[in-house]
Design an enzyme around this catalytic site. Sequence first.
Site, PDB file in Angstrom:
ATOM      1  N   HIS A  15     -65.177  -0.008 -33.902  1.00 28.01           N
ATOM      2  CA  HIS A  15     -66.369   0.183 -34.276  1.00 28.01           C
ATOM      3  C   HIS A  15     -66.729   1.498 -34.227  1.00 28.01           C
ATOM      4  CE1 HIS A  15     -67.518  -4.352 -33.700  1.00 28.01           C
ATOM      5  NE2 HIS A  15     -66.015  -4.150 -32.987  1.00 28.01           N
ATOM      6  N   ARG A  28     -70.261   2.631 -35.460  1.00 29.05           N
ATOM      7  CA  ARG A  28     -71.655   2.558 -35.062  1.00 29.05           C
ATOM      8  C   ARG A  28     -72.521   3.543 -36.222  1.00 29.05           C
ATOM      9  NH1 ARG A  28     -70.712  -1.263 -31.617  1.00 29.05           N
ATOM     10  NH2 ARG A  28     -69.963  -0.595 -29.693  1.00 29.05           N
ATOM     11  N   ASN A  38     -70.977  -4.395 -38.371  1.00 28.05           N
ATOM     12  CA  ASN A  38     -72.074  -4.720 -37.751  1.00 28.05           C
ATOM     13  C   ASN A  38     -73.070  -3.302 -37.102  1.00 28.05           C
ATOM     14  OD1 ASN A  38     -69.962  -4.003 -35.871  1.00 28.05           O
ATOM     15  ND2 ASN A  38     -70.759  -5.323 -34.141  1.00 28.05           N
ATOM     16  N   HIS A  59     -64.533 -13.668 -36.216  1.00 33.93           N
ATOM     17  CA  HIS A  59     -64.804 -13.463 -34.672  1.00 33.93           C
ATOM     18  C   HIS A  59     -65.034 -14.843 -33.994  1.00 33.93           C
ATOM     19  CE1 HIS A  59     -67.305 -11.233 -31.367  1.00 33.93           C
ATOM     20  NE2 HIS A  59     -67.628 -12.642 -31.213  1.00 33.93           N
ATOM     21  N   HIS A  65     -59.174 -10.492 -32.259  1.00 29.15           N
ATOM     22  CA  HIS A  65     -59.276 -10.248 -30.777  1.00 29.15           C
ATOM     23  C   HIS A  65     -59.005 -11.671 -30.184  1.00 29.15           C
ATOM     24  CE1 HIS A  65     -63.409 -11.372 -31.045  1.00 29.15           C
ATOM     25  NE2 HIS A  65     -63.899  -9.962 -31.513  1.00 29.15           N
ATOM     26  N   ASP A 100     -60.053  -2.656 -31.106  1.00 31.19           N
ATOM     27  CA  ASP A 100     -61.623  -3.241 -30.987  1.00 31.19           C
ATOM     28  C   ASP A 100     -62.483  -2.208 -30.355  1.00 31.19           C
ATOM     29  OD1 ASP A 100     -64.054  -4.785 -31.334  1.00 31.19           O
ATOM     30  OD2 ASP A 100     -63.491  -6.175 -29.753  1.00 31.19           O
ATOM     31  N   PHE A 149     -71.132  -5.268 -24.057  1.00 27.72           N
ATOM     32  CA  PHE A 149     -69.814  -5.627 -24.182  1.00 27.72           C
ATOM     33  C   PHE A 149     -69.187  -4.438 -24.882  1.00 27.72           C
ATOM     34  CE2 PHE A 149     -71.720  -9.638 -23.855  1.00 27.72           C
ATOM     35  CZ  PHE A 149     -70.909 -10.424 -22.921  1.00 27.72           C
ATOM     36  N   GLY A 150     -67.946  -4.153 -24.573  1.00 29.90           N
ATOM     37  CA  GLY A 150     -66.826  -3.198 -25.252  1.00 29.90           C
ATOM     38  C   GLY A 150     -66.157  -2.283 -24.472  1.00 29.90           C
TER      39      GLY A 150
END
Length: 434
Positions: free
Chosen positions: A62, A64, A94, A179, A232, A307, A325-326
């Site tokens: 990711h 962003r 996303n 996902h 994942h 991830d 989360f992350g």
Amino acid sequence: MEKFLFKGFKIFNGKEFIEDDCLLVEDGKIAKIGTGLECADAEVVEGNGRLLTPGFIDLHAHFRDPGLEWNEDLKSGAMAGAAGGFTTLVAMPNTKPAVSEPALVEYVLSHGAAAKAARILPAGCVSKKREGKEICEMEKMAEAGAVFFTDDGSPVATSHLLRLALLYTGKRLPRVMEHPEEISLFQGGQVHEGRVSAMSGLKGIPGASEEIDVARGIALVRDTGSRIHFTHISCAGAVELIRNAKRAGLDVTCDTTFHHLTLNENAVIGSGYNSRFKVNPPLRSVEDQRALWEGLIDGTIDAIVTDHAPWHMDEKDEPFQEAPFGIASLECAAAVLLDYRAKNHPEVPLELIFTKMTSAPAALLPEKWQGLGVIAEGASADLTVVDEERTRIVDCQTWKSKARCCPWEGMAFTGWPVMTFVEGRKIWQDDEEL
């Protein structure tokens, strides 16, 4: 263009270690592999017995960007990937706006290329604006350069929409990456439903949430004759479902993360419920973690991904139940896994780990990119130098990534990438190498 002569390396070609210990790079390609090679006008990179592998490939990260660039942008993400030994990174869609039209696919490609670091390939959404209502123009997005279709961050909203996506992509367009999550079981969850939820009182997320959506995807692949990739994977039940689907001849693939292989719910408890360990899917039980290693060994799990989920410290450094989360991990993921494998699973061949980070993920990309992940004459010179003896402490404050929050901060690991090359260009070098 620069020439490099790699001498005295232990070379992993994407499947196995080979006897040759030298490699010549010219015009962005691997020109020659052999022993005792010489080239008067090439810059020599001395191996001294270190490892030379194909550049690592991360199918799930990711960045962003667009829209939330203060957490990470494509430039910082590409540089962070290079510093972790990764030469190719697949950016999840996303973002805000979500990457659900060709122009935004092109945006990710062009801004990623401008970084002149790790190669960034865009995943596009399954549904328009990632709203789960209407399917995207997948053909046009694939033509623009999308390499997967996913509504990651969420499952595809309805079985009808997922079936349409599978029918449309078939085996011609890039794969659908699901996902796996059943939202009604996930909603409000914070940790794995088990020991950690019982001890903390935090709402648990059962493994069944993942298993139900995996079962849905498998049923739809059987129905449509298409293919699907589950990302994942975290629990034993999902591993077994995918194992059985493969045995039945269905075109089902999956990946798991560096952190699910190296951490479990006990890390959440042991940290005092530090939000740095809050991730979706959650860190699960010791038994689930063991099942992931078994799935890696027997071929059920096709690839290992990061991830990478960067957040600004102001957002992530919050009480556990309030934090997003992350886990941010691009720059230390390989070292964390290599160190963990050496200490906890020395029976697992190093070749297997590197395969799941190079040629195996490359095989899941569209045909244009399937030549990546190997060391062979004529192949793109995407290369990573790994020093098995190098011990370093994770220091998020010096990262190329904008993320400054990582569960391994301050911990020492042995076995680090120290140089990274993309198409024959040196894109990163460990300061200690200088």
